[in-house]
Design a protein around this motif. Sequence first.
Motif, mmCIF file in Angstrom:
data_model
loop_
_atom_site.group_PDB
_atom_site.id
_atom_site.type_symbol
_atom_site.label_atom_id
_atom_site.label_comp_id
_atom_site.label_asym_id
_atom_site.label_seq_id
_atom_site.Cartn_x
_atom_site.Cartn_y
_atom_site.Cartn_z
ATOM 1 N N LEU A 146 28.792 37.758 49.241
ATOM 2 C CA LEU A 146 30.132 37.294 49.609
ATOM 3 C C LEU A 146 30.742 36.449 48.496
ATOM 4 C CD1 LEU A 146 29.777 36.266 53.383
ATOM 5 C CD2 LEU A 146 30.799 38.348 52.442
ATOM 6 N N VAL A 147 29.934 35.539 47.952
ATOM 7 C CA VAL A 147 30.411 34.679 46.870
ATOM 8 C C VAL A 147 30.720 35.513 45.627
ATOM 9 C CG1 VAL A 147 29.770 32.802 45.297
ATOM 10 C CG2 VAL A 147 29.172 32.653 47.719
ATOM 11 N N PHE A 148 29.860 36.488 45.358
ATOM 12 C CA PHE A 148 30.058 37.360 44.190
ATOM 13 C C PHE A 148 31.398 38.071 44.257
ATOM 14 C CE2 PHE A 148 29.825 41.745 42.580
ATOM 15 C CZ PHE A 148 29.638 41.501 41.219
ATOM 16 N N TYR A 149 31.705 38.686 45.416
ATOM 17 C CA TYR A 149 32.959 39.441 45.532
ATOM 18 C C TYR A 149 34.163 38.510 45.597
ATOM 19 C CZ TYR A 149 30.368 43.759 45.957
ATOM 20 O OH TYR A 149 29.555 44.829 45.684
ATOM 21 N N LEU A 150 33.981 37.324 46.154
ATOM 22 C CA LEU A 150 35.069 36.350 46.151
ATOM 23 C C LEU A 150 35.424 35.969 44.712
ATOM 24 C CD1 LEU A 150 37.013 34.339 47.494
ATOM 25 C CD2 LEU A 150 35.092 32.732 47.644
ATOM 26 N N ILE A 151 34.403 35.645 43.916
ATOM 27 C CA ILE A 151 34.640 35.279 42.518
ATOM 28 C C ILE A 151 35.225 36.458 41.746
ATOM 29 C CG2 ILE A 151 33.508 34.617 40.356
ATOM 30 C CD1 ILE A 151 31.509 33.009 42.037
ATOM 31 N N ALA A 152 34.702 37.672 42.005
ATOM 32 C CA ALA A 152 35.187 38.868 41.312
ATOM 33 C C ALA A 152 36.668 39.101 41.596
ATOM 34 C CB ALA A 152 34.369 40.087 41.735
ATOM 35 N N VAL A 153 37.062 38.930 42.864
ATOM 36 C CA VAL A 153 38.472 39.108 43.240
ATOM 37 C C VAL A 153 39.344 38.052 42.566
ATOM 38 C CG1 VAL A 153 40.097 38.891 45.155
ATOM 39 C CG2 VAL A 153 38.056 40.309 45.415
ATOM 40 N N ILE A 154 38.878 36.805 42.571
ATOM 41 C CA ILE A 154 39.644 35.719 41.936
ATOM 42 C C ILE A 154 39.827 35.997 40.446
ATOM 43 C CG2 ILE A 154 39.577 33.274 41.285
ATOM 44 C CD1 ILE A 154 38.196 32.741 43.980
ATOM 45 N N VAL A 155 38.761 36.469 39.784
ATOM 46 C CA VAL A 155 38.830 36.780 38.343
ATOM 47 C C VAL A 155 39.844 37.899 38.086
ATOM 48 C CG1 VAL A 155 37.561 37.743 36.388
ATOM 49 C CG2 VAL A 155 36.515 35.972 37.807
ATOM 50 N N VAL A 156 39.792 38.948 38.910
ATOM 51 C CA VAL A 156 40.720 40.077 38.736
ATOM 52 C C VAL A 156 42.161 39.621 38.949
ATOM 53 C CG1 VAL A 156 41.481 42.276 39.712
ATOM 54 C CG2 VAL A 156 39.049 41.858 39.327
ATOM 55 N N ILE A 157 42.392 38.834 40.004
ATOM 56 C CA ILE A 157 43.746 38.352 40.289
ATOM 57 C C ILE A 157 44.240 37.448 39.161
ATOM 58 C CG2 ILE A 157 45.110 36.888 41.830
ATOM 59 C CD1 ILE A 157 43.429 37.952 44.159
ATOM 60 N N ALA A 158 43.370 36.537 38.693
ATOM 61 C CA ALA A 158 43.748 35.633 37.603
ATOM 62 C C ALA A 158 44.077 36.422 36.334
ATOM 63 C CB ALA A 158 42.621 34.645 37.334
ATOM 64 N N PHE A 159 43.289 37.449 36.055
ATOM 65 C CA PHE A 159 43.530 38.297 34.887
ATOM 66 C C PHE A 159 44.864 39.025 35.004
ATOM 67 C CE2 PHE A 159 43.117 42.608 33.027
ATOM 68 C CZ PHE A 159 43.000 42.265 31.686
ATOM 69 N N SER A 160 45.211 39.412 36.233
ATOM 70 C CA SER A 160 46.423 40.218 36.444
ATOM 71 C C SER A 160 47.696 39.385 36.445
ATOM 72 C CB SER A 160 46.310 40.988 37.769
ATOM 73 O OG SER A 160 45.187 41.833 37.749
ATOM 74 N N VAL A 161 47.578 38.053 36.580
ATOM 75 C CA VAL A 161 48.762 37.195 36.565
ATOM 76 C C VAL A 161 49.543 37.369 35.263
ATOM 77 C CG1 VAL A 161 49.533 34.782 36.466
ATOM 78 C CG2 VAL A 161 47.861 35.491 38.181
ATOM 79 N N LYS A 162 48.833 37.619 34.178
ATOM 80 C CA LYS A 162 49.477 37.766 32.877
ATOM 81 C C LYS A 162 50.016 39.174 32.637
ATOM 82 C CE LYS A 162 46.406 34.305 30.799
ATOM 83 N NZ LYS A 162 45.412 34.031 29.722
ATOM 84 N N ARG A 163 49.784 40.082 33.569
ATOM 85 C CA ARG A 163 50.195 41.485 33.378
ATOM 86 C C ARG A 163 51.295 41.843 34.369
ATOM 87 N NH1 ARG A 163 45.302 44.932 34.404
ATOM 88 N NH2 ARG A 163 46.124 46.437 32.898
ATOM 89 N N ARG A 164 52.351 41.049 34.402
ATOM 90 C CA ARG A 164 53.410 41.249 35.398
ATOM 91 C C ARG A 164 54.201 42.525 35.172
ATOM 92 N NH1 ARG A 164 55.903 35.146 36.329
ATOM 93 N NH2 ARG A 164 53.903 34.114 36.724
ATOM 94 N N ASN A 165 54.107 43.095 33.968
ATOM 95 C CA ASN A 165 54.777 44.370 33.737
ATOM 96 C C ASN A 165 54.016 45.521 34.389
ATOM 97 O OD1 ASN A 165 52.654 44.014 31.894
ATOM 98 N ND2 ASN A 165 53.514 45.535 30.500
ATOM 99 N N MET A 166 52.758 45.249 34.824
ATOM 100 C CA MET A 166 51.937 46.283 35.452
ATOM 101 C C MET A 166 51.608 45.956 36.906
ATOM 102 S SD MET A 166 49.272 47.267 32.393
ATOM 103 C CE MET A 166 48.656 48.670 33.341
ATOM 104 N N VAL A 167 51.592 44.656 37.245
ATOM 105 C CA VAL A 167 51.224 44.234 38.601
ATOM 106 C C VAL A 167 52.296 43.296 39.139
ATOM 107 C CG1 VAL A 167 49.460 43.171 40.033
ATOM 108 C CG2 VAL A 167 48.798 44.347 37.926
ATOM 109 N N SER A 168 52.796 43.594 40.344
ATOM 110 C CA SER A 168 53.836 42.781 40.956
ATOM 111 C C SER A 168 53.320 41.390 41.323
ATOM 112 C CB SER A 168 54.365 43.477 42.219
ATOM 113 O OG SER A 168 55.125 42.601 43.008
ATOM 114 N N ARG A 169 54.111 40.367 41.018
ATOM 115 C CA ARG A 169 53.740 38.994 41.379
ATOM 116 C C ARG A 169 53.647 38.855 42.896
ATOM 117 N NH1 ARG A 169 54.019 33.727 39.242
ATOM 118 N NH2 ARG A 169 53.009 32.399 40.785
#
Length: 333
Positions: A146-169
Amino acid sequence: MISITTYLISFLISIAVLVWAVIQDEYFSPKQTMMISMMTIGNGGYLALAVSNNVEEAILAYKILYVIGIFVPMLIFFIICEICKIRLNRVLQTILFLVQGLLYFGVLSVGHSKLFYKSVDYYNADGISYITKEYGPLHSLYLVSLVFYLIAVIVVIAFSVKRRNMVSRKNIDAMVVLEFLTVSCYVLERIFDLNVELVPLADTITLVVFTILLRRLRIFSIYDNKNIINSKLEKVGCIVFDKKLKYMGCNVTARGFFPEINEWELDSKIPGKGGYYNTYLKRPLQEYVESEDRSVKSSKEIKIKENVYVVSFSTVSTYSGKIQGYTAEIEKK
């Protein structure tokens, strides 16, 4: 205290969402449909636990409801990667599925071994059944997952914050809120040692919002919306060949450009004489197949009678990149 009616409503909402998703199948990927199915099954397990009459029924209900805790965090991680345009290696996905499957075998051993729960006691208060349990060693691994997937999701979301041309805020914000809701309910249950489950309520809210979000994403996706793809294919003729240049299929538009296709036999060599294909398309296709770099799409113009067409050649490949065949796309200029 949460009533049985609440569990029933959560289960019925899940069923309604699942039926709607099946009807709207073209807007959901296999992983998304699997996630919706797992959450529906799990919510049924929560209801079965609440109305159970003895410890055996309660243990069976727990085995059903744990499909949410075991598989849904992984599926949500996969789906969020899809949303954020992050491609996961299939070998990695297979390994993660196998690990979660092994954990679920631990859940299935409850009542027969002490791997997941060392002991289970059954209670019924105000008409709602629940169990108290002493955790075994495999349950610790479950918490790690559970902790692993929680951290993995947070990392993916944090990474995607900078890619607003590809991922909607807006999509990122929605995913953060849903993840926070689910985690908060789980933590509250553990801190206050609640005898009732808050997770199914959070799961149902997550399910509804996530399903609406996924449908909206696929409606506007030029890669996933069949209506957009089909409208494009209405203007572009497409012929598919295998590695030996045997004819493997085409769309209706291609038949209009090359009438002789109606005489071709599927999975067979193309007749070597006559027709527009042999006159205009065969040689350029052969040159593309024999070229050293086929990773780049090749295009050229051809003139048939008074009409000019743009012909593009590309490869048909497996997920790993192994070439299985070729496509010829023809569009009237």
